[in-house]
Scaffold this motif. Structure first.
Motif, PDB file in Angstrom:
ATOM      1  N   ARG A 118      49.349  64.445   6.406  1.00 57.68           N
ATOM      2  CA  ARG A 118      48.377  65.427   5.934  1.00 57.68           C
ATOM      3  C   ARG A 118      47.577  64.871   4.768  1.00 57.68           C
ATOM      4  N   LEU A 119      48.266  64.275   3.802  1.00 55.69           N
ATOM      5  CA  LEU A 119      47.581  63.681   2.651  1.00 55.69           C
ATOM      6  C   LEU A 119      46.619  62.572   3.081  1.00 55.69           C
ATOM      7  N   THR A 120      47.072  61.745   4.002  1.00 56.07           N
ATOM      8  CA  THR A 120      46.246  60.634   4.475  1.00 56.07           C
ATOM      9  C   THR A 120      45.009  61.137   5.202  1.00 56.07           C
ATOM     10  N   LEU A 121      45.177  62.126   6.046  1.00 58.45           N
ATOM     11  CA  LEU A 121      44.027  62.670   6.783  1.00 58.45           C
ATOM     12  C   LEU A 121      43.041  63.374   5.847  1.00 58.45           C
ATOM     13  N   GLU A 122      43.558  64.105   4.871  1.00 59.52           N
ATOM     14  CA  GLU A 122      42.673  64.760   3.906  1.00 59.52           C
ATOM     15  C   GLU A 122      41.871  63.720   3.128  1.00 59.52           C
ATOM     16  N   ASN A 123      42.537  62.632   2.741  1.00 57.38           N
ATOM     17  CA  ASN A 123      41.835  61.567   2.021  1.00 57.38           C
ATOM     18  C   ASN A 123      40.782  60.916   2.904  1.00 57.38           C
ATOM     19  N   ALA A 124      41.141  60.623   4.136  1.00 54.93           N
ATOM     20  CA  ALA A 124      40.183  59.994   5.046  1.00 54.93           C
ATOM     21  C   ALA A 124      38.973  60.897   5.273  1.00 54.93           C
ATOM     22  N   GLN A 125      39.214  62.182   5.417  1.00 59.24           N
ATOM     23  CA  GLN A 125      38.118  63.132   5.606  1.00 59.24           C
ATOM     24  C   GLN A 125      37.217  63.172   4.372  1.00 59.24           C
ATOM     25  N   GLU A 185      49.265  57.472  -4.801  1.00 59.83           N
ATOM     26  CA  GLU A 185      50.208  57.895  -5.835  1.00 59.83           C
ATOM     27  C   GLU A 185      51.008  59.122  -5.369  1.00 59.83           C
ATOM     28  N   ALA A 186      50.333  60.051  -4.706  1.00 61.66           N
ATOM     29  CA  ALA A 186      51.023  61.237  -4.192  1.00 61.66           C
ATOM     30  C   ALA A 186      52.037  60.844  -3.115  1.00 61.66           C
ATOM     31  N   ILE A 187      51.668  59.916  -2.255  1.00 63.54           N
ATOM     32  CA  ILE A 187      52.579  59.443  -1.211  1.00 63.54           C
ATOM     33  C   ILE A 187      53.781  58.740  -1.841  1.00 63.54           C
ATOM     34  N   ALA A 188      53.538  57.939  -2.865  1.00 65.57           N
ATOM     35  CA  ALA A 188      54.642  57.251  -3.550  1.00 65.57           C
ATOM     36  C   ALA A 188      55.578  58.249  -4.211  1.00 65.57           C
ATOM     37  N   GLU A 189      55.025  59.318  -4.763  1.00 60.36           N
ATOM     38  CA  GLU A 189      55.858  60.347  -5.387  1.00 60.36           C
ATOM     39  C   GLU A 189      56.727  61.049  -4.340  1.00 60.36           C
ATOM     40  N   ILE A 190      56.166  61.314  -3.173  1.00 60.95           N
ATOM     41  CA  ILE A 190      56.944  61.921  -2.082  1.00 60.95           C
ATOM     42  C   ILE A 190      58.069  60.980  -1.669  1.00 60.95           C
ATOM     43  N   ALA A 191      57.742  59.699  -1.503  1.00 59.63           N
ATOM     44  CA  ALA A 191      58.754  58.721  -1.099  1.00 59.63           C
ATOM     45  C   ALA A 191      59.852  58.614  -2.162  1.00 59.63           C
ATOM     46  N   LYS A 192      59.462  58.603  -3.426  1.00 59.64           N
ATOM     47  CA  LYS A 192      60.440  58.515  -4.510  1.00 59.64           C
ATOM     48  C   LYS A 192      61.383  59.714  -4.493  1.00 59.64           C
ATOM     49  N   SER A 193      60.825  60.911  -4.318  1.00 58.93           N
ATOM     50  CA  SER A 193      61.682  62.100  -4.299  1.00 58.93           C
ATOM     51  C   SER A 193      62.621  62.083  -3.095  1.00 58.93           C
ATOM     52  N   GLN A 194      62.146  61.575  -1.966  1.00 62.76           N
ATOM     53  CA  GLN A 194      63.011  61.494  -0.783  1.00 62.76           C
ATOM     54  C   GLN A 194      64.141  60.491  -0.994  1.00 62.76           C
ATOM     55  N   ILE A 195      63.815  59.375  -1.611  1.00 61.52           N
ATOM     56  CA  ILE A 195      64.839  58.356  -1.860  1.00 61.52           C
ATOM     57  C   ILE A 195      65.881  58.900  -2.831  1.00 61.52           C
ATOM     58  N   GLY A 244      39.030  55.580  -5.988  1.00 58.88           N
ATOM     59  CA  GLY A 244      39.771  56.495  -6.858  1.00 58.88           C
ATOM     60  C   GLY A 244      40.512  57.552  -6.071  1.00 58.88           C
ATOM     61  N   ARG A 245      39.848  58.132  -5.076  1.00 65.26           N
ATOM     62  CA  ARG A 245      40.504  59.147  -4.243  1.00 65.26           C
ATOM     63  C   ARG A 245      41.675  58.545  -3.473  1.00 65.26           C
ATOM     64  N   THR A 246      41.471  57.359  -2.935  1.00 65.56           N
ATOM     65  CA  THR A 246      42.523  56.702  -2.168  1.00 65.56           C
ATOM     66  C   THR A 246      43.703  56.348  -3.067  1.00 65.56           C
ATOM     67  N   LEU A 247      43.416  55.920  -4.275  1.00 59.16           N
ATOM     68  CA  LEU A 247      44.476  55.600  -5.222  1.00 59.16           C
ATOM     69  C   LEU A 247      45.303  56.846  -5.550  1.00 59.16           C
ATOM     70  N   LYS A 248      44.634  57.982  -5.759  1.00 62.60           N
ATOM     71  CA  LYS A 248      45.359  59.226  -6.032  1.00 62.60           C
ATOM     72  C   LYS A 248      46.223  59.632  -4.833  1.00 62.60           C
ATOM     73  N   THR A 249      45.703  59.438  -3.643  1.00 62.83           N
ATOM     74  CA  THR A 249      46.472  59.760  -2.440  1.00 62.83           C
ATOM     75  C   THR A 249      47.710  58.875  -2.346  1.00 62.83           C
TER      76      THR A 249
END
Length: 136
Positions: free
Chosen positions: A25-32, A99-109, A92-97
């Motif tokens: 979802r985050l990736t698609l929103e960023n791409a859009q 970072e959000a993905i990395a935060e999700i991965a970190k919380s899952q780990i 900048g938008r891609t970098l923020k996306t």
């Protein structure tokens, strides 16, 4: 043993699917957003460029060409500036996306590590109790 393993596997699979859906979802929103930004920039600069070329097509002599040349340089400069600013904003938008993905991965780990630690501790406690009973 097997039902416990199956339940753990099913839970892990559900968590993985939920995480993958969030990341997608985050990736698609960023791409859009980036695509919309780039299309807007292209449309804006194409309109300005075609307006200039339309005006340049009306020039019939050397004096007219001299008069329109600075406008052509201005259009070219604006095109480059807009391309650079659009690229920076997209980055900048891609970098923020990311970072959000990395935060999700970190919380899952972290959640997986915690669950694994708790599971191991519980199994060690059970084995210790079983060994204590067997020694009596």
């Amino acid at each position: 043993m097997y039902p416990q393993f199956n339940e753990q596997f099913a839970t892990a699979a559900r968590q993985f699917a939920d995480t993958a859906a969030q990341i997608n979802r985050l990736t698609l929103e960023n791409a859009q957003a980036v695509l919309g930004l780039q299309l807007s920039a292209i449309e804006d600069r194409a309109e300005a460029t075609f307006a200039f070329w339309n005006e340049a097509a009306q020039v019939r002599d050397l004096d007219g060409m001299k008069a329109i040349a600075p406008k052509g340089v201005q259009i070219a400069r604006e095109n480059v500036e807009r391309a650079v600013s659009t690229g920076q904003e997209a980055f900048g938008r891609t970098l923020k996306t990311h970072e959000a993905i990395a935060e999700i991965a970190k919380s899952q780990i972290e959640a997986t590590a915690k669950a694994t630690r708790e599971n191991v501790e519980a199994n060690v406690e059970k084995a210790t109790k079983a060994a204590g009973k067997g020694a009596k």
